[in-house]
Write a protein that holds these residues in place. Structure first.
Motif, mmCIF file in Angstrom:
data_model
loop_
_atom_site.group_PDB
_atom_site.id
_atom_site.type_symbol
_atom_site.label_atom_id
_atom_site.label_comp_id
_atom_site.label_asym_id
_atom_site.label_seq_id
_atom_site.Cartn_x
_atom_site.Cartn_y
_atom_site.Cartn_z
ATOM 1 N N GLU A 182 77.042 33.521 40.449
ATOM 2 C CA GLU A 182 75.749 33.550 39.762
ATOM 3 C C GLU A 182 74.885 34.726 40.228
ATOM 4 O O GLU A 182 74.052 35.233 39.470
ATOM 5 N N ALA A 183 75.108 35.172 41.473
ATOM 6 C CA ALA A 183 74.366 36.330 41.975
ATOM 7 C C ALA A 183 74.663 37.570 41.132
ATOM 8 O O ALA A 183 73.789 38.422 40.945
ATOM 9 N N SER A 184 75.878 37.669 40.607
ATOM 10 C CA SER A 184 76.218 38.799 39.736
ATOM 11 C C SER A 184 75.424 38.748 38.438
ATOM 12 O O SER A 184 75.023 39.783 37.905
ATOM 13 N N GLU A 185 75.193 37.552 37.925
ATOM 14 C CA GLU A 185 74.346 37.433 36.726
ATOM 15 C C GLU A 185 72.926 37.870 37.039
ATOM 16 O O GLU A 185 72.303 38.583 36.257
ATOM 17 N N LEU A 186 72.423 37.450 38.193
ATOM 18 C CA LEU A 186 71.085 37.864 38.612
ATOM 19 C C LEU A 186 71.017 39.383 38.745
ATOM 20 O O LEU A 186 70.082 40.021 38.253
ATOM 21 N N GLU A 187 72.021 39.968 39.403
ATOM 22 C CA GLU A 187 72.023 41.416 39.602
ATOM 23 C C GLU A 187 72.055 42.162 38.274
ATOM 24 O O GLU A 187 71.337 43.160 38.098
ATOM 25 N N TYR A 188 72.847 41.693 37.335
ATOM 26 C CA TYR A 188 72.883 42.340 36.027
ATOM 27 C C TYR A 188 71.525 42.193 35.331
ATOM 28 O O TYR A 188 71.020 43.144 34.728
#
Length: 175
Positions: free
Chosen positions: A26-32
């Motif tokens: 989910e951190a990757s979604e936040l980063e994007y």
């Protein structure tokens, strides 16, 4: 043929799939989300400033100008870098020099310290930016169904994540 639909698979909206595997994806979604939000915000700042009368400022220069104008108080390079959470003082120093040359800032040297403040032209440009921001952005917020309290919660979450990223960057620097 049936009208029933299968639920969509759990989609991950990311820019780097290899970073979105396993636990914590989910951190990757936040980063994007932060990537596209930052780029949209940078584009917005530039276009708003152009509409306000100065198309020549970069997003960093716009941030430095607004921060220097904040509360009408003089600021030092270190103050501006600290408030904007910018580690590379050279980029801010370059922005300050450009803003001085353009007449948007004034500076006083006291001992070894240089104190910056907005000039009359800088203050007027910040006010013109504020007016464009009101018309083009603030007035449209009610249509988003995001309340003022929601915005405050989003801002608090972003500040919390900023602290997490700062801590992680310190940890990475020690490796």
């Amino acid at each position: 043929m049936s009208n029933s639909r299968k639920p969509l698979p759990d989609r991950r909206i990311v820019s780097s799939r290899h970073l979105a595997e396993g636990e914590g994806w989910e951190a990757s979604e936040l980063e994007y989300g932060m990537i596209i939000a930052y780029n949209a915000f940078a584009r917005w700042m530039s276009r708003c400033m152009a509409a306000a009368g100065n198309p020549d400022l970069t997003p960093l220069e716009i941030l430095v100008l607004h921060n220097t104008n904040h509360r009408g108080r003089e600021k030092r390079l270190t103050d501006i870098c600290f408030i904007l959470n910018i580690e590379d003082t050279h980029t801010v120093n370059y922005a300050l020099r450009k803003l001085l040359r353009s007449g948007l800032l004034e500076a006083d040297k006291r001992g070894k310290e240089v104190f910056y403040r907005t000039s009359q032209a800088g203050t007027e440009l910040c006010e013109a930016y504020r007016n464009i921001r009101q018309i083009c952005f603030i007035d449209g917020l009610p249509r988003t169904d995001i309340s003022g309290e929601d915005l405050r919660q989003i801002a608090a979450s972003l500040r919390t994540m900023s602290g997490q990223y700062d801590q992680a960057s310190r940890a990475a620097a020690s490796l």
